[in-house]
Design an enzyme around this catalytic site. Sequence first.
Site, PDB file in Angstrom:
ATOM      1  N   CYS A 232      28.275  33.652  29.516  1.00  0.00           N
ATOM      2  CA  CYS A 232      27.086  33.403  28.692  1.00  0.00           C
ATOM      3  C   CYS A 232      25.853  33.273  29.583  1.00  0.00           C
ATOM      4  CB  CYS A 232      27.245  32.125  27.876  1.00  0.00           C
ATOM      5  SG  CYS A 232      28.721  32.074  26.860  1.00  0.00           S
TER       6      CYS A 232
ATOM      7  N   ARG B   3      30.172  39.268  24.771  1.00  0.00           N
ATOM      8  CA  ARG B   3      30.879  39.079  23.505  1.00  0.00           C
ATOM      9  C   ARG B   3      31.196  37.597  23.321  1.00  0.00           C
ATOM     10  NH1 ARG B   3      36.134  42.632  25.354  1.00  0.00           N
ATOM     11  NH2 ARG B   3      37.025  41.202  26.897  1.00  0.00           N
TER      12      ARG B   3
ATOM     13  N   CYS C 245      28.928  28.120  30.324  1.00  0.00           N
ATOM     14  CA  CYS C 245      29.862  29.264  30.292  1.00  0.00           C
ATOM     15  C   CYS C 245      29.337  30.346  31.239  1.00  0.00           C
ATOM     16  CB  CYS C 245      29.950  29.787  28.861  1.00  0.00           C
ATOM     17  SG  CYS C 245      30.500  31.482  28.686  1.00  0.00           S
TER      18      CYS C 245
END
Length: 365
Positions: A294, A84, A291
């Site tokens: 990610c 998300r 990230c």
Amino acid sequence: SKIPVGIKAGSSNKYSKVANNTKELEDCEQANKLGAINSTLSNQSKEAFIDWARYDDSQDHFCELDDERSPAAQYVDLLLNPERYTGYKGSSAWRVWNSIYEENCFKPRSVYRPLNPLAPSRGEDDGESFYTWLEGLCLEKRVFYKLISGLHASINLHLCANYLLEETWGKPSWGPNMKEFKRRFDPVETKGEGPRRLKNLYFLYLIELRALSKVAPYFERSIVDLYTGNVEEDADTKTLLLNIFQDTKSFPMHFDEKSMFAGDKKGAKSLKEEFRLHFKNISRIMDCVGCDKCRLWGKLQTQGLGTALKILFSEKEIQKLPENSPSKGFQLTRQEIVALLNAFGRLSTSIRELQNFKVLLQHSR
């Protein structure tokens, strides 16, 4: 301590409970000890063998697989880490995607990808010159670009559908963000580029669906047991997996990969190898994502697509697999299996979320 024994690195390629039977392992160890020969090797030879094995193992892979035995490797429960919105955006995120497109899509530097904020000013060029160039490429290179574009679109859809809407009293609220969806896919805001991205998403879905249908015989063999150490769960998992394969057969309109690499043998082999190396480079670039979450989902979906490509180009090897003996000529690691199924799950979610956005758009008009 919570990781099932069959999933730990030492058992990563041992799928059957027979291969993990403690008594048989002890008997084997005793027999090996009594019948052992002196196999002393120099450190230089050992290092050379490791290099050779690593090279041989990589020849059929379309992506870089992590070393599960590395001290830096981590086991992650994907259910506790849903894909998300994370706030990872701007120039850092764009640099990753820019590297992927610029280095790997067989593209000359003089041809700019549409709506790339990192590219220099292009005057009145609205991106059509890119598609004029793309249409001039062979089928395989057009397919490569569409796969990367589809993957990019799918990841963007997940972020739009599971967006951080607000955070009050320490409790975040997640849901679809219409503004973000329009910014990335609306024909007006993307100068007609958005619908092309979504078409490529469907194209990627068909590619991976095709791979699932092709790999079914590999898993349908009785010798394949998705071993974790829990006999009941392992049996249930295989049953569910075979059900998925059965569902793929009910929809025969997949992508026909036979038209790819169908030219002269030398040229086709060279192009396929170039195709594979470009894709391996993409999986390396994913390691540069700043990230953690990610990077986790980016690598997982990249590896899933790489595994799908490996399957599509190994049809003959899969058809020749023996029913009751270990695989020769074609093998999937646990990493590849997990990546393949989770990547397809993400694409399926993208298709569903796209329909949800369609409904939301109709209600907002």
